[in-house]
Design an enzyme around this catalytic site. Structure first.
Site, mmCIF file in Angstrom:
data_model
loop_
_atom_site.group_PDB
_atom_site.id
_atom_site.type_symbol
_atom_site.label_atom_id
_atom_site.label_comp_id
_atom_site.label_asym_id
_atom_site.label_seq_id
_atom_site.Cartn_x
_atom_site.Cartn_y
_atom_site.Cartn_z
ATOM 1 N N ASP A 102 -84.059 56.045 -9.286
ATOM 2 C CA ASP A 102 -84.794 56.269 -8.043
ATOM 3 C C ASP A 102 -86.290 56.097 -8.358
ATOM 4 O OD1 ASP A 102 -85.659 57.322 -5.603
ATOM 5 O OD2 ASP A 102 -84.265 58.984 -5.615
ATOM 6 N N PHE A 151 -80.406 58.820 1.563
ATOM 7 C CA PHE A 151 -79.936 59.854 0.649
ATOM 8 C C PHE A 151 -78.426 59.737 0.483
ATOM 9 C CE2 PHE A 151 -79.039 63.830 -1.363
ATOM 10 C CZ PHE A 151 -80.119 63.940 -2.222
HETATM 11 C C1 PRP Z 1 -80.638 62.463 -10.269
HETATM 12 C C2 PRP Z 1 -79.842 61.242 -10.646
HETATM 13 C C3 PRP Z 1 -80.668 60.623 -11.743
HETATM 14 C C4 PRP Z 1 -82.082 60.945 -11.327
HETATM 15 C C5 PRP Z 1 -82.717 59.747 -10.689
HETATM 16 O O1 PRP Z 1 -80.358 63.494 -11.191
HETATM 17 O O2 PRP Z 1 -78.566 61.623 -11.123
HETATM 18 O O3 PRP Z 1 -80.401 61.240 -12.976
HETATM 19 O O4 PRP Z 1 -81.991 62.023 -10.389
HETATM 20 O O5 PRP Z 1 -83.967 60.043 -10.160
HETATM 21 P P1 PRP Z 1 -85.353 59.483 -10.715
HETATM 22 O O6 PRP Z 1 -85.172 58.013 -10.978
HETATM 23 O O7 PRP Z 1 -86.278 59.744 -9.568
HETATM 24 O O8 PRP Z 1 -85.715 60.250 -11.932
HETATM 25 P P2 PRP Z 1 -80.720 65.023 -10.909
HETATM 26 O O9 PRP Z 1 -82.026 65.345 -11.535
HETATM 27 O O10 PRP Z 1 -80.542 65.309 -9.464
HETATM 28 O O11 PRP Z 1 -79.618 65.813 -11.735
HETATM 29 P P3 PRP Z 1 -78.032 65.669 -11.587
HETATM 30 O O12 PRP Z 1 -77.658 64.364 -12.239
HETATM 31 O O13 PRP Z 1 -77.479 66.832 -12.323
HETATM 32 O O14 PRP Z 1 -77.708 65.674 -10.121
#
Ligand code: PRP
Ligand code: MN
Ligand code: MG
Length: 179
Positions: A102, A151
């Site tokens: 993201d 989302f």
């Molecule tokens: C989410 C997703 C990625 C990260 C991407 O993890 O799984 O790891 O965010 O976002 P970014 O590119 O903006 O860093 P999250 O931190 O929600 O943890 P999770 O995997 O436990 O849901």
């Protein structure tokens, strides 16, 4: 659960086909390299489990937990290591598996860390890519689908820890996270 989904973005079948494709590409890339495949907990767990079963080569796996989101929908920009690897990456070919890229903050921090630990190579495979949201200059080495800035949940992706067990990837109704 299904009532909270506005639309199915990627069906189980579409995902399975893509994961198979990626598995073939990665098997060819990592043949004879005994890669260390790293799952970024928790979101990548479903993709990781399917992907390694499409890789017909010897490989090892390990897990890392990082968090940048907490329970909200926006990245805080602070990437915390909650659980580190048990395996040394030194001189290993490392493949980081993510569910979504993201802002790119999570992966840029991770890649930097793994390079610093002297991995022989570090590459990233992400099932989903949202390039519109990028805050740091990073491109995945392998990506399943480029998706719009909606989302999404399911197939490992959560909202407030829910929906990870949906077998497809769906767009969450905005009223679910705005109320
Ligand atoms: C989410 C997703 C990625 C990260 C991407 O993890 O799984 O790891 O965010 O976002 P970014 O590119 O903006 O860093 P999250 O931190 O929600 O943890 P999770 O995997 O436990 O849901
Ligand atoms: Mn994650
Ligand atoms: Mg999350």
């Amino acid at each position: 659960m299904r009532d909270d989904i506005k639309e199915i973005l990627l069906s189980e079948e579409e995902i399975a086909e893509k994961v198979k494709e990626l598995g073939t590409i990665l098997s060819n890339e990592y043949r004879d390299k005994n890669p260390l495949v790293i799952c970024v907990l928790r979101g990548a767990v479903v993709f990781m489990a399917d992907l390694i079963r499409e890789m017909d080569i010897p490989c090892e796996m390990d897990f890392m937990a990082v968090s940048s989101y907490g329970s909200g929908t926006e990245s805080t920009g602070v990437v915390k290591i909650l659980k580190d690897l048990d395996t040394s990456v030194q001189n290993r070919h490392v493949l980081v598996v993510e569910d979504i890229m993201d802002s790119g903050l999570t992966l840029s921090r991770l890649v930097e860390l793994l390079r610093h630990r002297e991995a022989a190579s570090v590459k990233v495979v992400t099932l989903l890519n949202k390039p519109e949201r990028r805050k740091v200059d990073i491109t995945p080495d392998y990506s399943g689908f480029t998706i719009p800035d909606e989302f999404v949940v399911g197939y490992g992706l959560d909202y407030a820890e829910k929906y990870r067990n949906l077998p497809y990837i769906g767009i969450l109704k905005p009223e679910v996270y705005t109320k």
